[in-house]
Design a protein around this motif. Structure first.
Motif, PDB file in Angstrom:
ATOM      1  N   GLU A   2     -14.018  -2.016  -3.271  1.00 29.50           N
ATOM      2  CA  GLU A   2     -15.330  -1.246  -3.165  1.00 29.50           C
ATOM      3  C   GLU A   2     -15.786  -1.574  -1.645  1.00 29.50           C
ATOM      4  OE1 GLU A   2     -18.449  -0.104  -5.315  1.00 29.50           O
ATOM      5  OE2 GLU A   2     -16.653  -0.057  -7.310  1.00 29.50           O
ATOM      6  N   ALA A   3     -16.517  -3.033  -1.577  1.00 26.01           N
ATOM      7  CA  ALA A   3     -17.003  -3.922  -0.218  1.00 26.01           C
ATOM      8  C   ALA A   3     -15.895  -3.700   1.034  1.00 26.01           C
ATOM      9  CB  ALA A   3     -17.252  -4.721  -0.622  1.00 26.01           C
ATOM     10  N   VAL A   4     -14.803  -3.898   0.287  1.00 25.62           N
ATOM     11  CA  VAL A   4     -14.042  -3.707   2.234  1.00 25.62           C
ATOM     12  C   VAL A   4     -13.766  -2.156   2.007  1.00 25.62           C
ATOM     13  CG1 VAL A   4     -11.466  -3.559   2.309  1.00 25.62           C
ATOM     14  CG2 VAL A   4     -12.844  -5.785   0.581  1.00 25.62           C
ATOM     15  N   PHE A   5     -13.493  -1.339   1.892  1.00 26.21           N
ATOM     16  CA  PHE A   5     -13.445   0.108   1.558  1.00 26.21           C
ATOM     17  C   PHE A   5     -14.875   0.703   2.813  1.00 26.21           C
ATOM     18  CE2 PHE A   5     -10.141   1.379  -1.841  1.00 26.21           C
ATOM     19  CZ  PHE A   5      -9.223   1.336  -0.118  1.00 26.21           C
ATOM     20  N   GLU A   6     -16.577  -0.023   1.409  1.00 29.00           N
ATOM     21  CA  GLU A   6     -17.542   0.315   2.668  1.00 29.00           C
ATOM     22  C   GLU A   6     -17.397   0.061   4.485  1.00 29.00           C
ATOM     23  OE1 GLU A   6     -20.539  -1.523   0.979  1.00 29.00           O
ATOM     24  OE2 GLU A   6     -20.531  -0.497  -1.048  1.00 29.00           O
ATOM     25  N   SER A   7     -16.586  -0.941   4.184  1.00 29.55           N
ATOM     26  CA  SER A   7     -16.871  -1.655   5.826  1.00 29.55           C
ATOM     27  C   SER A   7     -15.817  -0.825   7.137  1.00 29.55           C
ATOM     28  CB  SER A   7     -16.671  -2.937   6.116  1.00 29.55           C
ATOM     29  OG  SER A   7     -15.500  -3.317   5.419  1.00 29.55           O
ATOM     30  N   GLY A   8     -14.553   0.267   6.688  1.00 27.35           N
ATOM     31  CA  GLY A   8     -13.653   0.753   6.688  1.00 27.35           C
ATOM     32  C   GLY A   8     -13.285   1.797   6.230  1.00 27.35           C
ATOM     33  N   PRO A   9     -14.354   3.185   6.295  1.00 23.90           N
ATOM     34  CA  PRO A   9     -14.169   3.974   5.423  1.00 23.90           C
ATOM     35  C   PRO A   9     -12.824   4.942   6.046  1.00 23.90           C
ATOM     36  CG  PRO A   9     -16.180   4.279   7.048  1.00 23.90           C
ATOM     37  CD  PRO A   9     -15.606   2.940   7.296  1.00 23.90           C
ATOM     38  N   GLU A  10     -11.903   4.691   7.014  1.00 25.77           N
ATOM     39  CA  GLU A  10     -10.811   5.320   6.739  1.00 25.77           C
ATOM     40  C   GLU A  10     -10.211   5.257   5.955  1.00 25.77           C
ATOM     41  OE1 GLU A  10      -8.956   4.288  10.774  1.00 25.77           O
ATOM     42  OE2 GLU A  10     -10.990   4.505  11.537  1.00 25.77           O
ATOM     43  N   GLY A  11      -9.805   3.607   5.732  1.00 24.58           N
ATOM     44  CA  GLY A  11      -9.303   3.122   4.427  1.00 24.58           C
ATOM     45  C   GLY A  11      -8.707   4.027   2.799  1.00 24.58           C
ATOM     46  N   GLN A  12     -10.878   4.374   3.019  1.00 23.96           N
ATOM     47  CA  GLN A  12     -11.182   4.615   1.564  1.00 23.96           C
ATOM     48  C   GLN A  12     -10.842   6.304   1.282  1.00 23.96           C
ATOM     49  OE1 GLN A  12     -15.523   4.553   1.246  1.00 23.96           O
ATOM     50  NE2 GLN A  12     -15.688   5.187  -1.001  1.00 23.96           N
ATOM     51  N   GLN A  13     -11.038   7.331   2.321  1.00 26.30           N
ATOM     52  CA  GLN A  13     -10.407   8.093   2.419  1.00 26.30           C
ATOM     53  C   GLN A  13      -9.536   8.076   2.450  1.00 26.30           C
ATOM     54  OE1 GLN A  13     -11.866   9.469   6.139  1.00 26.30           O
ATOM     55  NE2 GLN A  13     -13.766  10.213   6.074  1.00 26.30           N
ATOM     56  N   ILE A  14      -8.178   7.414   2.551  1.00 29.41           N
ATOM     57  CA  ILE A  14      -7.032   7.695   2.274  1.00 29.41           C
ATOM     58  C   ILE A  14      -7.322   7.488   0.820  1.00 29.41           C
ATOM     59  CG2 ILE A  14      -4.203   6.818   2.789  1.00 29.41           C
ATOM     60  CD1 ILE A  14      -5.524   6.123   5.847  1.00 29.41           C
ATOM     61  N   PHE A  15      -7.695   6.145   0.451  1.00 30.40           N
ATOM     62  CA  PHE A  15      -7.094   5.347  -0.802  1.00 30.40           C
ATOM     63  C   PHE A  15      -7.510   6.316  -1.878  1.00 30.40           C
ATOM     64  CE2 PHE A  15      -9.113   3.794  -4.767  1.00 30.40           C
ATOM     65  CZ  PHE A  15      -7.698   3.058  -5.422  1.00 30.40           C
ATOM     66  N   GLU A  16      -9.017   8.025  -1.378  1.00 27.01           N
ATOM     67  CA  GLU A  16      -9.352   8.579  -2.658  1.00 27.01           C
ATOM     68  C   GLU A  16      -8.369   9.744  -2.666  1.00 27.01           C
ATOM     69  OE1 GLU A  16     -12.132   8.493  -4.430  1.00 27.01           O
ATOM     70  OE2 GLU A  16     -11.942   6.551  -3.653  1.00 27.01           O
ATOM     71  N   SER A  17      -7.769  10.031  -1.590  1.00 27.14           N
ATOM     72  CA  SER A  17      -6.404  11.022  -1.043  1.00 27.14           C
ATOM     73  C   SER A  17      -5.078  10.748  -2.119  1.00 27.14           C
ATOM     74  CB  SER A  17      -5.989  11.571   0.098  1.00 27.14           C
ATOM     75  OG  SER A  17      -5.463  10.869   0.352  1.00 27.14           O
TER      76      SER A  17
END
Length: 63
Positions: A2-17
């Motif tokens: 989660e902390a890594v995704f907070e620093s890089g929201p692009e990766g989180q958007q892809i992960f959530e898909s």
């Protein structure tokens, strides 16, 4: 992770898909490492690979 995704929201958007099963598989892949620093390193690697549009689960953990 989660902390890594907070620093890089692009990766989180892809992960959530991803499907719930693919998300769970990636989380388990990171959780299998005992060393906390290794977990952080692998999380960063996955996030960077997601940003590069590498979506194959086996390729996500390779640099």
């Amino acid at each position: 992770m989660e902390a890594v995704f907070e620093s890089g929201p692009e990766g989180q958007q892809i992960f959530e898909s991803f499907t719930p099963g693919k998300k769970r598989g990636l989380i388990y892949a990171i959780a299998r490492y005992k060393n906390p620093q290794t977990r952080i390193d692998k999380s960063i690697l996955i996030c960077e690979n997601l940003k590069r549009q590498i979506l194959d689960p086996k390729a996500l953990l390779k640099s």
